[in-house]
Structure formats: structure tokens, C-alpha cells
Design a protein around this motif. Structure first.
Motif, short mmCIF file in Angstrom:
data_model
loop_
_atom_site.label_atom_id
_atom_site.label_comp_id
_atom_site.label_asym_id
_atom_site.label_seq_id
_atom_site.Cartn_x
_atom_site.Cartn_y
_atom_site.Cartn_z
N ALA A 103 0.87 -1.19 -0.03
CA ALA A 103 -0.09 0.00 -0.01
C ALA A 103 0.81 1.31 0.06
N LEU A 104 1.74 1.16 0.83
CA LEU A 104 3.11 2.49 0.63
C LEU A 104 3.64 2.50 -0.41
N VAL A 105 3.99 1.71 -1.19
CA VAL A 105 4.69 1.87 -2.29
C VAL A 105 3.86 2.10 -3.59
N GLN A 106 2.76 1.50 -3.55
CA GLN A 106 1.72 1.71 -4.89
C GLN A 106 1.11 3.15 -4.47
N SER A 107 1.08 3.47 -3.05
CA SER A 107 0.42 4.89 -3.05
C SER A 107 0.92 5.91 -3.70
N GLU A 108 2.13 5.85 -4.25
CA GLU A 108 2.58 7.16 -5.00
C GLU A 108 2.00 7.34 -6.18
#
Length: 255
Positions: A103-108
């Protein structure tokens, strides 16, 4: 168009009242007019049972395939078997870290995240995403962490989403008591209109006389109880509807 990511902690949902959740309905109802860029479901599988039980293997793979047909990527976490200090057999499988990192990586590339879980361990993830300017909504059923619910930009009770869980009678609607006058015996239920796309909130009048069985009026004064009812033309308000054939579905479910 907003870019949405849906992240499902499948084991938490299954064990907390969401068994049988319709993933196709989840996408349709929560997606609204957004472009669903990511849709991930984090599942567990037991390698020992996969080898030993053909029925378990068949049902599990069929379940995974149904998730893929609904447009979800399936991320598997294997159950680890071990003995604790007392010599007892234990099992452990936790996909929380996988979900949080993804979620953190793809939230970009996202504007909006829907997290399907009631696990309070995700509070820090929700805050981190919000600090990046992302709107975070949480969907859960029973045993939802109060802190997680309060940290999210919106909490959606999965029991109330039309079609998300099976209803014995397809005509019945689930809602909660938004307001109740105990002296006069009437109030209003808040619910999501099943005839509208997405989650369109509406209110409908109810009277205690329309309950199938006598109900403790204290139950009606709480906002964390879920009711089932049908809609029928109002006898006193032409052109309007009211709730009839009412029953208590779940008590003390966080709304």
C-alpha cells in the motif's frame, strides 16, 4: 478521475463476520466513479493441508480463482507450523506487513485507498497514507479496532453495503438507527440505497409497531446496532416510503 487502491486483509475479514463477501460487489460499490488502479487480496494457505487434503486444495484454489475473476490480485501467505515453549502445536500466518508495504509503495500513484480490515495494527499505515495526501477509508464487519475506525477518513460497516454479504430475502435492507424518539416510538434508519450505484446514503422513517417481535427500545437508541427491514409506501406521507417488517440483525457493531 481519482485513482483508487483496494487492499483486503482476507483472513481478518473472514474471521470477523465477512465470510462469503462478494468481491465483485466490493469493487462496484466502493469504487464509485474512481479508476481502480490496484485491487489486492491478501490470503493464507496451509501447505500441509494442500498436500494432504484434496477437498481443501480444491476449495481454496476455487476461492482464489473467484477473486481473480473479480479483478483482484491474489497475494498468498503460507501458514507456518511450529511448537511453542510449552510444546503445543501452533500456526501463524500474518500478511499485515505485505499489505502495508504494498500500500505504501503503490500509493505513489493513488489518490484514495480502501482498506478492508478491522485490525488495529493498520492504524499507523492509515496515518502514513493520509500524511501523503491520500484519502483512506476502512471497511470492516465485527471486532473492528475503534482506533482504526476513528483514524480513517470514513468507516464503512460491511454488513450495510447492499449485496456485499448474502441476505436471505433479497428485498430486505440493512441500516442503523440514526435517531429515535422513545416517547413517541418512532425514528429514522440510515441506510445505503441498493438502487443507486456506489454508497448513496438515505434516511427512512420507522415506527416500533413495525418490528416483527417486541424490541427493547434501548436498542433503538444506540447507533451501533444493525437492523433489517423492507420499504413500503407510507400511509401518512403520500409519495414517501417507510420501514416495515423490521428485525434486529446484529447488536453492538461499530458504525
Amino acid at each position: 478521475m481519482l485513482k483508487l487502491g483496494i487492499y483486503v486483509d482476507a483472513e481478518n475479514i473472514r474471521l470477523s463476520g465477512g465470510y462469503g463477501m462478494r468481491y465483485d460487489v466490493l469493487r462496484r460499490r466502493l469504487g464509485g466513479g474512481a479508476h481502480i488502479l490496484r485491487a489486492n487480496s491478501y490470503v493464507v494457505e496451509d501447505p500441509q493441508r494442500l498436500d494432504a487434503e484434496s477437498e481443501y486444495r480444491s476449495k481454496l484454489y476455487s476461492y482464489f480463482e473467484s477473486l481473480r475473476r473479480a479483478g483482484f490480485k491474489v497475494i498468498k501467505k503460507q501458514i507456518r507450523h511450529f511448537r511453542d515453549e510449552e510444546g503445543l502445536d501452533c500456526r501463524k500466518a500474518n500478511a499485515d506487513l505485505d499489505l502495508a508495504v504494498d500500500a505504501l509503495v503503490q500509493s505513489e500513484n493513488l489518490d484514495w485507498v480502501v482498506l478492508c480490515s478491522g485490525d488495529g495494527d493498520f492504524v499507523r499505515l492509515v496515518t502514513a497514507l493520509q500524511n501523503k495526501g491520500i484519502r483512506v477509508e476502512v471497511l470492516g464487519f465485527r471486532n473492528v479496532s475503534r482506533e482504526l475506525k476513528e483514524t480513517a477518513d470514513r468507516f464503512v460497516n460491511g454488513f450495510l453495503v447492499p449485496g456485499l454479504l448474502p441476505v436471505e430475502d433479497g428485498e430486505r435492507i440493512r441500516g442503523w438507527s440514526a435517531w429515535y424518539d422513545g416517547d413517541k416510538g418512532y425514528g429514522f434508519f440510515h441506510y445505503y440505497d441498493p438502487a443507486e450505484p456506489g454508497l448513496v446514503e438515505k434516511d427512512v422513517f420507522f415506527h416500533v409497531s413495525q418490528f416483527r417481535e417486541p424490541v427493547d427500545e434501548a436498542v433503538l437508541g444506540r447507533g451501533d446496532n444493525v437492523f433489517e427491514f423492507e420499504l413500503a409506501p407510507s400511509a401518512s406521507r403520500p409519495g414517501e416510503v417507510q420501514a416495515v417488517n423490521i428485525s434486529v440483525f446484529q447488536e453492538r457493531v461499530l458504525i
